[in-house]
Design a protein around this motif. Structure first.
Motif, PDB file in Angstrom:
ATOM      1  N   THR A 281       0.851  -1.195   0.000  1.00  0.00           N
ATOM      2  CA  THR A 281       0.000   0.000   0.000  1.00  0.00           C
ATOM      3  C   THR A 281       0.882   1.239   0.000  1.00  0.00           C
ATOM      4  O   THR A 281       1.857   1.319   0.752  1.00  0.00           O
ATOM      5  CB  THR A 281      -0.947  -0.035   1.206  1.00  0.00           C
ATOM      6  N   TYR A 282       0.523   2.193  -0.866  1.00  0.00           N
ATOM      7  CA  TYR A 282       1.311   3.413  -0.979  1.00  0.00           C
ATOM      8  C   TYR A 282       0.618   4.565  -0.256  1.00  0.00           C
ATOM      9  O   TYR A 282      -0.581   4.773  -0.430  1.00  0.00           O
ATOM     10  CB  TYR A 282       1.508   3.769  -2.458  1.00  0.00           C
ATOM     11  N   TYR A 283       1.384   5.265   0.557  1.00  0.00           N
ATOM     12  CA  TYR A 283       0.890   6.471   1.231  1.00  0.00           C
ATOM     13  C   TYR A 283       1.573   7.662   0.593  1.00  0.00           C
ATOM     14  O   TYR A 283       2.799   7.747   0.577  1.00  0.00           O
ATOM     15  CB  TYR A 283       1.204   6.423   2.728  1.00  0.00           C
ATOM     16  N   GLY A 284       0.801   8.575   0.034  1.00  0.00           N
ATOM     17  CA  GLY A 284       1.359   9.734  -0.659  1.00  0.00           C
ATOM     18  C   GLY A 284       1.920  10.759   0.297  1.00  0.00           C
ATOM     19  O   GLY A 284       1.766  10.644   1.522  1.00  0.00           O
ATOM     20  N   PRO A 285       2.573  11.791  -0.270  1.00  0.00           N
ATOM     21  CA  PRO A 285       3.199  12.825   0.565  1.00  0.00           C
ATOM     22  C   PRO A 285       2.200  13.543   1.471  1.00  0.00           C
ATOM     23  O   PRO A 285       2.562  14.020   2.543  1.00  0.00           O
ATOM     24  CB  PRO A 285       3.786  13.804  -0.448  1.00  0.00           C
ATOM     25  N   ASN A 291      -4.941   5.440  12.844  1.00  0.00           N
ATOM     26  CA  ASN A 291      -5.738   4.324  13.322  1.00  0.00           C
ATOM     27  C   ASN A 291      -6.472   3.636  12.172  1.00  0.00           C
ATOM     28  O   ASN A 291      -7.688   3.710  12.054  1.00  0.00           O
ATOM     29  CB  ASN A 291      -6.725   4.818  14.382  1.00  0.00           C
ATOM     30  N   CYS A 292      -5.711   2.995  11.320  1.00  0.00           N
ATOM     31  CA  CYS A 292      -6.277   2.359  10.137  1.00  0.00           C
ATOM     32  C   CYS A 292      -5.810   0.920  10.044  1.00  0.00           C
ATOM     33  O   CYS A 292      -4.681   0.614  10.391  1.00  0.00           O
ATOM     34  CB  CYS A 292      -5.755   3.032   8.875  1.00  0.00           C
TER      35      CYS A 292
ATOM     36  N   ILE B 289      -2.021   0.945  11.119  1.00  0.00           N
ATOM     37  CA  ILE B 289      -1.384   2.246  11.261  1.00  0.00           C
ATOM     38  C   ILE B 289      -1.937   2.862  12.545  1.00  0.00           C
ATOM     39  O   ILE B 289      -3.129   3.112  12.653  1.00  0.00           O
ATOM     40  CB  ILE B 289      -1.713   3.163  10.050  1.00  0.00           C
ATOM     41  N   GLY B 290      -1.085   3.061  13.522  1.00  0.00           N
ATOM     42  CA  GLY B 290      -1.528   3.536  14.833  1.00  0.00           C
ATOM     43  C   GLY B 290      -2.017   4.973  14.799  1.00  0.00           C
ATOM     44  O   GLY B 290      -1.822   5.690  13.821  1.00  0.00           O
ATOM     45  N   SER B 291      -2.634   5.420  15.916  1.00  0.00           N
ATOM     46  CA  SER B 291      -3.234   6.758  15.885  1.00  0.00           C
ATOM     47  C   SER B 291      -2.164   7.847  15.928  1.00  0.00           C
ATOM     48  O   SER B 291      -2.414   8.967  15.509  1.00  0.00           O
ATOM     49  CB  SER B 291      -4.250   6.925  17.006  1.00  0.00           C
ATOM     50  N   ILE B 295       2.884   8.843   8.160  1.00  0.00           N
ATOM     51  CA  ILE B 295       3.474   8.123   7.031  1.00  0.00           C
ATOM     52  C   ILE B 295       3.357   8.985   5.790  1.00  0.00           C
ATOM     53  O   ILE B 295       2.270   9.465   5.477  1.00  0.00           O
ATOM     54  CB  ILE B 295       2.749   6.794   6.747  1.00  0.00           C
ATOM     55  N   SER B 296       4.463   9.207   5.107  1.00  0.00           N
ATOM     56  CA  SER B 296       4.331   9.914   3.845  1.00  0.00           C
ATOM     57  C   SER B 296       5.267   9.327   2.798  1.00  0.00           C
ATOM     58  O   SER B 296       6.368   8.886   3.108  1.00  0.00           O
ATOM     59  CB  SER B 296       4.574  11.412   4.029  1.00  0.00           C
ATOM     60  N   HIS B 297       4.807   9.320   1.575  1.00  0.00           N
ATOM     61  CA  HIS B 297       5.547   8.843   0.412  1.00  0.00           C
ATOM     62  C   HIS B 297       6.265   7.531   0.719  1.00  0.00           C
ATOM     63  O   HIS B 297       7.474   7.408   0.568  1.00  0.00           O
ATOM     64  CB  HIS B 297       6.547   9.919  -0.031  1.00  0.00           C
ATOM     65  N   SER B 298       5.491   6.554   1.147  1.00  0.00           N
ATOM     66  CA  SER B 298       6.090   5.284   1.550  1.00  0.00           C
ATOM     67  C   SER B 298       5.204   4.121   1.170  1.00  0.00           C
ATOM     68  O   SER B 298       4.006   4.295   0.941  1.00  0.00           O
ATOM     69  CB  SER B 298       6.309   5.257   3.070  1.00  0.00           C
ATOM     70  N   LEU B 299       5.816   2.946   1.102  1.00  0.00           N
ATOM     71  CA  LEU B 299       5.073   1.712   0.869  1.00  0.00           C
ATOM     72  C   LEU B 299       5.062   0.909   2.171  1.00  0.00           C
ATOM     73  O   LEU B 299       6.104   0.764   2.820  1.00  0.00           O
ATOM     74  CB  LEU B 299       5.751   0.876  -0.219  1.00  0.00           C
ATOM     75  N   VAL B 300       3.882   0.396   2.537  1.00  0.00           N
ATOM     76  CA  VAL B 300       3.761  -0.411   3.746  1.00  0.00           C
ATOM     77  C   VAL B 300       3.000  -1.685   3.359  1.00  0.00           C
ATOM     78  O   VAL B 300       2.100  -1.638   2.523  1.00  0.00           O
ATOM     79  CB  VAL B 300       3.012   0.356   4.861  1.00  0.00           C
ATOM     80  N   TYR B 307       3.619   2.731  14.307  1.00  0.00           N
ATOM     81  CA  TYR B 307       3.171   3.693  15.321  1.00  0.00           C
ATOM     82  C   TYR B 307       4.033   4.949  15.272  1.00  0.00           C
ATOM     83  O   TYR B 307       3.694   5.956  15.858  1.00  0.00           O
ATOM     84  CB  TYR B 307       3.251   3.076  16.720  1.00  0.00           C
ATOM     85  N   LEU B 315       8.473  -0.487   3.388  1.00  0.00           N
ATOM     86  CA  LEU B 315       8.337  -1.435   4.490  1.00  0.00           C
ATOM     87  C   LEU B 315       7.721  -2.726   3.965  1.00  0.00           C
ATOM     88  O   LEU B 315       6.626  -2.713   3.402  1.00  0.00           O
ATOM     89  CB  LEU B 315       7.437  -0.863   5.596  1.00  0.00           C
TER      90      LEU B 315
END
Lengths: 371, 405
Positions: A281-285, A291-292, B289-291, B295-300, B307, B315
């Motif tokens: 999964t990609y998170y953008g800038p 909490n997801c 993904i903790g509260s 996270i930015s511009h990353s793969l998880v 956290y 990742l």
């Protein structure tokens, strides 16, 4: 564990699940980010070493067939035994294809299959249960107890009373009273998972079919309780029944509890499911995830809070998603705002739309809808 | 049983990848995790399937255990076939204790001519297991047939100033190769070999036998077989490929290529499902993904719990980033744990590594003299104790003592 055969009742399409069961059975509803409800019971069976599983279907089963395939993902694609899909062929001839009125009627419909089971014991399970059950321990307890039937139950109520069976336990440690289809007056709740011998199952099925009896709880446990010994197995872990869309929503949100997650997911008894080769999964800038729970293959560029995202969800920039459950391949276009929404597969929410539900009555968007 | 196949692929996956040092001390290079979800070999294998090639021989030699169990019977790539499918081909002993390790890339194919002959192919693709790219081999094959060449080599136009780092193909007007130069000081062209060959099987067979009979040969495709074919006057065609292609043979190029994967709409386009990259997906719950996470511009990836703060990083599954930990420009392979308050930057953490509370691994190039800077690598299983520091460019491997513990 090769002496235990698995049967799963996967024919229920609970109308209180509304849009979620429009095109599928309860058992094939997506749950927990990447699973279908049936994965939990099926994995519990397989993790206990069960190699032969019969899944009883009735209608709307395309989605379930697609999910189960040959059973490969559960190591149930075998030359001998493995996964057997049991559509209602024998039954449809008898009653013009009406719904099964109960488990015993469903079993009568697959009587020939039951006769061919080569294990001495059978476990019956239901397709709306989310739990990682220690089936091996339950089987051992059944053998040790010498009871006719072992019934898996929990102490705190998890199901909706109108669909649930309750037990009380007598001083001898056996089930002393059974109530079903009414209010909750007895302390233990049945998870509708039972172990019994193949020979008892066959004679009960015969008896019920010839006396026009059809429900396992009412006609077997309750009415024959005097002649059968029923041993309770009290399950201490997390269990959820998915019987309404409000319950679906509430139980999904319980996955944020670490205690619930550790009871459902552990490396030694993984919940297996159909795999899809998704990238990470990609998170953008500008993504703001808080909490997801997210499956793989999503592209998240907006704000997402307290939400569960299934595989392949797209969340564009300037989107605010809160308290939502977005099933596979949902697309939320930029500027949209969502709260307490359950979006079924392939839903598209266009630019700037605002959708609000409430946690007691989440807004459910049917599969393929475009808002 | 009739098993005729028009074209089969032979994937060279036996290389040690010694320039990846700590990352390949226990696994063959093609099995090195890549891009959050994959291993390097997923790219050529997926290309084969997507191109309609259903028979693939994977030549293994160095540390084959993990690679072999990853490929298994090939189910994730739809290569579990009754006729064809994926086959692991290790070196083997022959009558009279002949047989040897694979002496070179050409010798590896030579030793498996019996495997190839089973399928009576017209064409054989020779691929390597250390490149990241998406390519339709059926287009390459069509080009090969059209040009009526004995061999077609896929080439990439590289910037002229970088050409001296590659194997360069010099071509005539019709893109037939007349000369091959390995890392030329004064390149005559900018067409770099991508290590992807399409051979007419009869020709390949003939030259492999000749090459084996030549005691002076080092039994290598680029160094021996291709030059021999050229000097014998065989037609060798260049197939110009355009698109993302990266050799991941070094730590820096591996790190770089992983960073490229963060540009999800360009590069190799992982999310383009018209050409999916298949992989063996682990059985893991969704990522959490903790509260307090940022996270930015990353793969998880699935099974991970984040956290802390993650920026510009990749990742893999089952990674844990605790509250207050910071990850920047790094690659965390499956099972890596970064405890609270620790900082990981410009680093590659191999499988099951652990960075203790408050430790600092790697450094930003801005804060380091250029000659001292480099990507930091923690080999699989390495544990950095709480408060410890691992400098830039360092490469740590698990010691035997740690292994016992």
């Amino acid at each position: 564990m090769n002496n235990l055969h698995g049967i799963l009742f996967a024919y229920h399409c609970n109308p209180r699940l509304r849009e979620l069961t429009e095109h599928r059975t309860t058992s094939s509803i997506p749950f927990g980010g990447r699973y279908r409800i049936i994965d939990f019971m099926l994995s519990s069976y397989v993790n206990a070493g069960i190699t032969d599983v019969g899944v009883i279907l009735h209608e709307s089963y395309q989605s379930l067939l697609d999910h189960l395939g040959s059973g490969k993902n559960w190591d149930l694609s075998r030359i001998r035994g493995g996964l057997k899909i049991l559509p209602p062929f024998a039954y449809a001839k008898k009653r013009d294809g009406g719904k099964f009125r109960g488990e015993m009627e469903a079993l009568a419909g697959v009587y020939t299959y039951l006769q061919q089971i080569h294990q001495d014991y059978v476990i019956l399970g239901t397709g709306d249960l989310v739990a990682n059950l220690p089936v091996g321990d339950i089987f051992k307890a059944h053998l040790d107890s010498g009871a006719d039937i072992t019934a898996v139950c929990v102490r705190p109520p998890v199901g909706e009373p109108e669909y649930t069976t309750y037990f009380s336990i007598g001083p001898n440690g056996l089930v002393s009273d059974v109530s079903c289809g009414g209010g909750n007056s007895l302390p233990y709740e049945s998870l509708d998972v039972y172990i019994l011998s193949k020979s008892l199952l066959l004679s009960l099925t015969d008896y019920c079919a010839s006396h026009n009896l059809y429900g396992f709880s009412k006609d077997v446990l309750q009415n024959m309780g005097g002649t059968l010994s029923i041993s309770p197995y009290i399950f201490q872990g997390y269990a959820a029944r998915i019987q309404s869309s409000a319950a679906y929503y509430a139980k999904s949100m319980e996955l944020f509890s670490p205690k619930v997650r550790s009871s459902l997911f552990h490396a030694d008894h993984p919940i297996r499911t159909k795999v899809r080769s998704d990238p990470s999964t990609y998170y953008g800038p500008e993504a703001k995830p808080r909490n997801c729970l997210a499956a793989d293959g999503c592209i998240i560029e907006g704000e997402v809070e307290n939400s569960i995202l299934f595989r392949g969800v797209r969340i564009e920039k300037d989107v605010r998603v809160k308290n939502c459950i977005l099933l596979q391949d949902t697309v939320i276009r930029s500027g949209a705002i969502l709260n307490c929404v359950i979006a079924d597969k392939d839903v598209v929410i266009n630019q700037g739309r605002m959708l609000m539900g409430h946690d007691s009555y989440p807004l459910v968007l049917a599969k393929d809808s475009v808002i | 049983m009739h098993m005729k196949k028009e074209c089969i692929a032979m994937l060279l996956a036996g290389g040690q990848g010694s320039r990846l040092c700590a990352l390949t001390s226990k696994v063959a290079k093609p099995a090195v995790p890549f891009g959050g979800k994959y291993r390097i070999i997923d790219f050529p294998l997926s290309n084969c399937v997507n191109s309609g090639i259903d028979t693939v021989g994977v030549l293994t030699q160095y540390q084959p255990l993990e690679l072999s169990s990853y490929i298994g019977i090939g189910q994730p790539w739809d290569l579990d076939r009754t006729l064809g499918g994926v086959h692991i081909l290790p070196p083997y002993v022959r009558e009279g204790s002949k047989g040897t390790w694979y002496k070179g890339t050409a010798n590896a194919i030579y030793q498996n001519m019996g495997f190839i002959a089973q399928f009576d192919p017209d064409y054989v693709l020779v691929l390597s297991g250390d490149h990241i790219y998406k390519m339709d081999y059926s287009v390459l094959l069509a080009h090969h047939k059209r040009s009526k060449a004995a061999c077609t080599i896929s080439v990439l136009e590289v910037p002229m100033e970088e050409a001296s780092r590659f194997g360069i193909m010099n071509v005539d007007k019709e893109d037939f190769i007349y000369e091959f130069e390995e890392k030329p000081k004064k390149p005559k062209s900018n067409l770099a070999s991508m290590g992807i060959y399409c051979f007419t099987w009869k020709k390949l067979r003939q030259y492999l036998i000749a090459d084996e009979a030549n005691p002076a040969s080092s039994n290598d495709f680029g160094g021996d077989v291709i030059p021999a074919m050229l000097s014998a006057g065989e037609k060798i065609s260049a197939y110009r490929f355009s698109g993302y292609w990266k050799d991941v043979g070094t730590i820096v190029s591996l790190w770089d290529a992983n960073m490229d994967m963060l540009s999800v709409r360009s590069g190799v386009r992982l999310y383009d499902d018209t050409w999916p990259v298949y992989c063996r997906t682990p059985t893991m719950p969704p990522q959490l993904i903790g509260s307090g996470a940022v996270i930015s511009h990353s793969l998880v990836t699935c099974g991970s719990e984040v956290y802390g703060k993650v920026e510009n990083s990749v990742l893999f599954h089952s990674v844990r980033v605790e509250p207050g930990a910071e990850i920047r420009y790094s690659i965390l392979m499956p099972g890596a744990v970064v405890e609270s308050g620790a900082v990981v930057e410009y680093a590659i953490l191999a499988e099951n590594t652990k960075v203790g509370t408050g430790a600092h691994v790697g450094a930003s190039p801005d804060q380091t003299p250029a000659e001292d800077w480099g990507v930091t690598v923690l080999g699989s299983g390495v544990a950095v104790p709480g408060g410890g520091t691992v400098p830039p460019k360092a490469m740590l491997e698990q010691t035997e003592k740690e292994g016992i513990r």
